[in-house]
Design an enzyme around this catalytic site. Structure first.
Site: not given
Ligand code: PGA
Length: 257
Positions: A9, A11, A95, A97, A166, A172, A212
């Site tokens: 992803n 982003k 997601h 976010e 997740e 993140g 992460s």
């Molecule tokens: P990250 O993001 O690996 O940077 O923690 C994972 C995600 O949001 O899908």
């Protein structure tokens, strides 16, 4: 048969098409010989079509979101047929976010899941709790998100979705969940699915862990004796071709036999 699924992803990265194409090419060079594992790249909408046209079927593509209508007066939105024509097979929906920053509700997510399936895309439905809670207790919010996201879908369609567990606190932050805990959650998710669609159908649904993930911790999520995660959803580490390739290789080398 594909045994593992690893989704990158990206982003809102990288900032230019040139960089996006370079990253895609670098990842492809590293992982192109890998078999039995589906590596999916989800670039921003704007780079998807160009990458598809330039590299055609080099790697499987996905999108990071979708709208639920096919066409019409919906400023700024992207429909399932648009994503299909830009080469996407998968689409991430719900997601954290988008839930948190853009206020997406479970109802909106449900509409998007339905539209994605209708449009021939595979939805990757993201669920996860906000706060770090006791490792022993499986947060009930996960069941609620799952049931609402999949509400009204026939069983035969639910067996074709992908679920990404997740934990929001792990995304993140550099603080990944423990493999034991994530495995427990994956088993719980499969139990909820089994209640909805029966055990044999639930067995077919890939469950991914995200939050992460790094080259270092990736193997621990996969090397389990019992059926837990079937793959990973990788954010930040997927922007580094070498590290992402290490994650892919770690998963392939540690997968169940
Ligand atoms: P990250 O993001 O690996 O940077 O923690 C994972 C995600 O949001 O899908």
């Amino acid at each position: 048969m594909v045994e593992q699924l690893i989704i990158a992803n990206w982003k809102m990265n990288p900032p230019t098409l040139r960089e996006a194409e370079k990253l895609f090419f670098d990842v492809w060079s590293e992982v192109r010989k890998i078999r039995k594992t589906e590596v999916v790249i989800c670039p921003p909408f704007l780079w998807l079509d160009s990458i598809y046209k330039r590299y055609k079927k080099a790697l499987v593509l996905g999108a990071q979101d979708v709208f639920w209508q096919t066409t019409g007066a919906y400023t700024g939105e992207i429909s399932p047929p648009m994503l299909k024509s830009a080469g996407a097979k998968y689409v991430i929906i719900g997601h954290s976010e988008r839930r948190r920053i853009l206020g997406e509700s479970d109802e909106v997510i449900n509409k998007k899941v339905k539209a994605a399936i209708k449009g021939g895309l595979v939805p990757v439905v993201a669920v996860g709790e906000e706060m770090k809670e006791s490792q022993e207790v499986v947060p009930p919010v996960i069941a609620g998100q799952l049931q609402k996201a999949l509400a009204g879908l026939p069983k035969s369609q639910i067996e074709n979705v992908v679920i990404a567990y997740e934990p929001v606190w792990a995304i993140g932050t550099g603080q990944a969940d423990t493999a034991d805990n994530a495995t427990r959650r994956a088993i719980y998710v499969r139990k909820i699915l089994a209640k909805m669609i029966g055990v044999s159908r639930a067995e077919k649904v890939p469950i991914l862990y995200g939050g992460s993930v790094t080259a270092k911790n990736a193997p621990s999520f996969i090397s389990r004796d019992i059926r837990g995660m079937d793959g990973l959803l990788v954010g930040r580490a997927s922007l580094d071709a070498k590290e992402f390739a290490q994650i892919v290789r770690a998963v392939v080398n540690h997968s169940r036999v």
